[in-house]
Design a protein around this motif. Structure first.
Motif, PDB file in Angstrom:
ATOM      1  N   GLY A   3       1.126  -1.788  -0.019  1.00 44.02           N
ATOM      2  CA  GLY A   3      -0.008   0.273   0.002  1.00 44.02           C
ATOM      3  C   GLY A   3       0.773   1.561  -0.154  1.00 44.02           C
ATOM      4  N   GLY A   4       0.820   1.796   1.068  1.00 44.71           N
ATOM      5  CA  GLY A   4       1.640   3.146   1.280  1.00 44.71           C
ATOM      6  C   GLY A   4       2.931   2.933   0.819  1.00 44.71           C
ATOM      7  N   SER A   5       3.734   2.473   1.280  1.00 43.97           N
ATOM      8  CA  SER A   5       5.238   2.370   0.918  1.00 43.97           C
ATOM      9  C   SER A   5       5.374   2.065  -1.122  1.00 43.97           C
ATOM     10  CB  SER A   5       5.915   1.440   1.723  1.00 43.97           C
ATOM     11  OG  SER A   5       5.783   0.168   1.078  1.00 43.97           O
ATOM     12  N   ARG A  58       9.655  11.057   0.287  1.00 48.54           N
ATOM     13  CA  ARG A  58      10.300  10.710   2.117  1.00 48.54           C
ATOM     14  C   ARG A  58       8.470   9.721   2.275  1.00 48.54           C
ATOM     15  NH1 ARG A  58      14.340   9.484   5.627  1.00 48.54           N
ATOM     16  NH2 ARG A  58      13.649  10.538   7.348  1.00 48.54           N
ATOM     17  N   HIS A  59       7.671  10.165   2.179  1.00 51.93           N
ATOM     18  CA  HIS A  59       5.957   9.707   2.753  1.00 51.93           C
ATOM     19  C   HIS A  59       6.880   8.372   3.007  1.00 51.93           C
ATOM     20  CE1 HIS A  59       2.001   8.884   4.142  1.00 51.93           C
ATOM     21  NE2 HIS A  59       2.012   9.202   3.473  1.00 51.93           N
ATOM     22  N   ARG A  60       6.355   8.109   1.985  1.00 54.63           N
ATOM     23  CA  ARG A  60       6.228   6.196   1.662  1.00 54.63           C
ATOM     24  C   ARG A  60       7.348   4.920   2.209  1.00 54.63           C
ATOM     25  NH1 ARG A  60       1.127   5.958  -1.373  1.00 54.63           N
ATOM     26  NH2 ARG A  60       1.599   7.329  -3.848  1.00 54.63           N
ATOM     27  N   VAL A  61       8.795   6.124   2.164  1.00 55.63           N
ATOM     28  CA  VAL A  61      10.200   5.613   2.648  1.00 55.63           C
ATOM     29  C   VAL A  61       9.637   5.303   4.468  1.00 55.63           C
ATOM     30  CG1 VAL A  61      12.080   5.716   3.347  1.00 55.63           C
ATOM     31  CG2 VAL A  61      11.891   6.478   1.616  1.00 55.63           C
ATOM     32  N   LEU A  62       8.428   6.042   4.961  1.00 56.52           N
ATOM     33  CA  LEU A  62       8.715   6.619   6.615  1.00 56.52           C
ATOM     34  C   LEU A  62       7.075   5.720   6.607  1.00 56.52           C
ATOM     35  CD1 LEU A  62       8.658  10.322   7.051  1.00 56.52           C
ATOM     36  CD2 LEU A  62      10.713   8.337   7.701  1.00 56.52           C
ATOM     37  N   GLY A 101       6.555   2.802   4.815  1.00 55.85           N
ATOM     38  CA  GLY A 101       7.758   1.736   4.690  1.00 55.85           C
ATOM     39  C   GLY A 101       8.222   1.533   5.643  1.00 55.85           C
ATOM     40  N   ASN A 102       8.368   2.195   6.925  1.00 62.36           N
ATOM     41  CA  ASN A 102       9.226   1.378   7.997  1.00 62.36           C
ATOM     42  C   ASN A 102      10.565   2.148   7.482  1.00 62.36           C
ATOM     43  OD1 ASN A 102       7.510   1.377   9.999  1.00 62.36           O
ATOM     44  ND2 ASN A 102       7.612  -1.178   9.599  1.00 62.36           N
ATOM     45  N   GLY A 103      10.963   2.548   6.720  1.00 61.14           N
ATOM     46  CA  GLY A 103      12.779   3.184   6.289  1.00 61.14           C
ATOM     47  C   GLY A 103      12.496   2.286   4.106  1.00 61.14           C
ATOM     48  N   ILE A 144      13.369   1.850  -2.970  1.00 57.37           N
ATOM     49  CA  ILE A 144      14.777   3.422  -2.247  1.00 57.37           C
ATOM     50  C   ILE A 144      14.434   2.746  -0.150  1.00 57.37           C
ATOM     51  CG2 ILE A 144      13.605   5.060  -1.668  1.00 57.37           C
ATOM     52  CD1 ILE A 144      14.044   4.383  -4.779  1.00 57.37           C
ATOM     53  N   ARG A 145      15.652   3.128   0.320  1.00 58.15           N
ATOM     54  CA  ARG A 145      15.885   2.507   1.418  1.00 58.15           C
ATOM     55  C   ARG A 145      16.418   4.228   1.702  1.00 58.15           C
ATOM     56  NH1 ARG A 145      15.371  -1.597   4.602  1.00 58.15           N
ATOM     57  NH2 ARG A 145      16.120  -3.388   3.034  1.00 58.15           N
ATOM     58  N   GLU A 146      15.857   4.632   3.192  1.00 57.94           N
ATOM     59  CA  GLU A 146      15.645   5.493   3.865  1.00 57.94           C
ATOM     60  C   GLU A 146      17.720   6.147   4.301  1.00 57.94           C
ATOM     61  OE1 GLU A 146      14.731   7.590   7.877  1.00 57.94           O
ATOM     62  OE2 GLU A 146      14.428   5.458   8.047  1.00 57.94           O
ATOM     63  N   GLY A 147      18.164   7.046   4.339  1.00 56.36           N
ATOM     64  CA  GLY A 147      19.340   6.717   4.447  1.00 56.36           C
ATOM     65  C   GLY A 147      20.746   7.219   3.350  1.00 56.36           C
ATOM     66  N   ALA A 148      21.038   8.240   3.689  1.00 58.62           N
ATOM     67  CA  ALA A 148      21.828   9.064   2.620  1.00 58.62           C
ATOM     68  C   ALA A 148      22.779   8.014   1.495  1.00 58.62           C
ATOM     69  CB  ALA A 148      23.115  10.143   2.626  1.00 58.62           C
ATOM     70  N   VAL A 149      22.928   7.707   0.271  1.00 56.36           N
ATOM     71  CA  VAL A 149      24.098   6.434  -0.512  1.00 56.36           C
ATOM     72  C   VAL A 149      25.427   6.863   0.042  1.00 56.36           C
ATOM     73  CG1 VAL A 149      24.914   8.590  -1.659  1.00 56.36           C
ATOM     74  CG2 VAL A 149      24.600   6.423  -2.669  1.00 56.36           C
TER      75      VAL A 149
END
Length: 547
Positions: free
Chosen positions: A19-21, A47-51, A53-55, A127-132
């Motif tokens: 869903g949302g992620s 950013r909303h999608r990442v959050l 989806g728990n990161g 897509i994963r949270e955190g800078a490259v």
């Protein structure tokens, strides 16, 4: 339904469940999606999608808004991934992995088929949270060598996973990339592996067959150790030389099996390592298969072999890891006993790899000799190799060549991957794959080089060299045609020795002319040459640019 098509359907179904992620996009363009105002909005959405989806978030590209298959042109897919990378960076995230599928026109939705009757590409980007990843952390590269079945790949497999071997070479399967290699138990090409260290010790791979697991190692480690695993079987000696000469190695790791002892191939591989002046250590493997007396006998054989070539052996079990780290050099060779089954000696190897200093740091201009090339659907041609010097960033303009006619071609860096982890920048010593725009994969050849656009260097067909003949049944005369291994170049060349000939053990000067095409060669570069049982080493002293 094909296996690939079924895998795509599973990805789409998973996306709908999450869903949302998950976001469905037909395509992303610089002109529209990176326009002022729009980019900020889309980055916030990502950013909303990442959050949500728990990161982690998933972007499916090449589909309609409702998830119907569309399929887009490869160039449009590449542009979409570039745009998505910019949006992810803006959102404090990065692209971790991309899977792609080719879609036939008959599989596309009615809406898409009228616009794109030939089908195209559908891709799923994670897509994963955190800078490259920033790649300025410590990173050493180790080249392995040794006779066939002396446990090189098994040793490395156990090191990078922290898992003991089953006694049948099971952990070696984590390195071999070809099914026939696993089936026969013989490596036939270079393999690569990586593990790392953080404040708590080794960071091992849980499942090295997963690209994402290798990427995790790169992301989580403060220090990386990459292995270039070479080939021990005599018919592939050329490939072994390519791995030891053509990579930007910091250290060599020579394996000698305790149940066999040093062999002719052991001596050849040791000669290549030492001829390149590479700091080297020797691991005596398979100690679980012999008694202590036999293990000590092989250790003494290794020590005699090292002394014969003017090197000083250093027993790690006697002098300790700290002394080995301080003393290892082109003249001092640490020797230690290991077993991938009992894991004896693995702690000592871990301690060495965690603390050994990098030896190839180079802050000069960017340069990378290409070891292999391949094509990735939706990304395009990729040139892979170890960066010799300097650094490279996504978006850089470079020169690729020389081509067979001696000219260089302008290319642009589309993206960079290091052990399947996408990075914005990579520096000297890193083993990377660089996706290029402006060239076909078919035009990229091993031995070519990537350079900055303002580099004032010319292709070379002929050069002068100082050489030493290590082994030859008779004398080397004018017209002698060995294979020259210089960086990643492996090319037949014609020798014209000063004075007309060179004898075994001789040092002398010779003109060397590549037989088929020019390459980039510079003064001071070292090389290995071989033909049958004949072998030697040399140093370039002068070059003649192609006019």
């Amino acid at each position: 339904m094909s296996a690939d098509r079924a895998a795509l359907q599973r990805a789409l179904d998973q996306g709908e469940q999450e869903g949302g992620s998950v976001e469905f996009k037909e395509r992303l363009t610089r002109e529209i999606h990176l326009a002022e105002g729009r980019m900020e909005s889309l980055a916030a959405q990502l950013r909303h999608r990442v959050l949500s989806g728990n990161g982690k978030a998933t972007y499916v590209v090449g589909v309609t808004d409702d998830g119907g298959l569309a399929g887009i042109d490869p160039d449009l897919f590449s542009e979409s991934m570039d745009v998505l990378s910019f949006l992810a960076e803006e959102a404090g995230a990065h692209i971790e992995d991309v899977q792609t599928w080719g879609i036939d026109a008959t599989e596309t939705s009615t809406r898409a088929s009228t616009r794109n009757g030939t089908g195209g590409i559908v891709g799923v980007a994670t897509i994963r949270e955190g800078a490259v990843l920033e790649t300025d952390s410590e990173h050493i590269v180790v080249g392995t060598a040794g006779h066939v079945d002396h446990g090189k790949s098994t040793l490395v497999g156990s090191l990078v996973t922290g898992q003991s071997d089953d006694g049948e070479g099971g952990t070696r399967s984590y390195l071999d990339v070809q099914p026939h290699e696993v089936q026969r138990g013989l490596s036939a090409d270079l393999s690569y592996a990586v593990y790392g260290f953080d404040g708590d010790g080794p960071v091992h791979m849980d499942n090295p067959h997963r690209k994402s697991d290798r990427a995790r190692i790169v992301e989580e480690s403060d220090r990386l150790v990459s292995f270039v695993d070479t080939v021990g079987h005599e018919p592939w000696l050329r490939t072994t030389i390519r791995g030891l000469v053509g990579q930007k190695l910091d250290y060599g790791l020579l394996t000698v099996a305790a149940d066999d002892g040093p062999t002719k191939t052991t001596r050849e591989h040791l000669g290549i390592l030492l001829a390149t002046e590479l700091p080297t250590m020797v691991a005596i493997t398979k100690t679980d298969m012999v008694d202590d007396e036999r293990a000590m006998e092989v250790e003494r054989e290794v020590e005699r072999l090292l002394r014969e070539v003017g090197k000083t052996p250093l027993r790690v079990d006697r002098h300790g890891v700290e002394v080995a780290i301080e003393e290892i050099s082109k003249d001092v060779v640490p020797v230690l006993l290991t077993s991938a089954v009992t894991m004896d000696g693995m702690d000592a190897l871990d301690a060495m790899f965690e603390q050994l200093p990098k030896t190839t740091a180079d802050s000069g201009e960017f340069r990378m000799y290409i070891d292999r090339s391949y094509s990735v659907t939706g990304v395009g041609p990729v040139a892979s190799g170890t960066i010799n010097s300097g650094s490279v960033e996504a978006g850089d303009e470079l020169l690729l060549g020389p081509m067979p006619d001696g000219e260089f071609r302008e290319v642009v860096v589309r993206s960079i991957e290091m052990h399947y982890h996408r990075v914005d920048e990579a520096k000297a010593g890193r083993i990377v794959g660089i996706a290029l725009k402006g060239v076909r994969e078919a035009d990229i050849e091993r031995g070519m080089v990537l350079l900055p656009p303002d580099t004032e260097l010319a292709a070379v067909r002929k050069f002068e060299a100082e050489v030493m003949v290590l082994n030859h049944p008779t004398r080397i005369g004018t017209g002698y045609e060995p294979v020259v291994h210089l960086e990643t170049i492996s090319e037949t060349a014609v020798f014209e020795p000063d004075g007309g000939h060179l004898l075994p053990g001789d040092k002398g000067t010779t003109t060397v002319r590549f037989k088929f095409r020019p390459y980039l060669v510079e003064e001071g570069q070292r090389f290995v040459f071989r033909e049958g049982q004949s072998k030697g080493v040399g140093t370039v002293t002068d070059v003649t640019p192609v006019e």
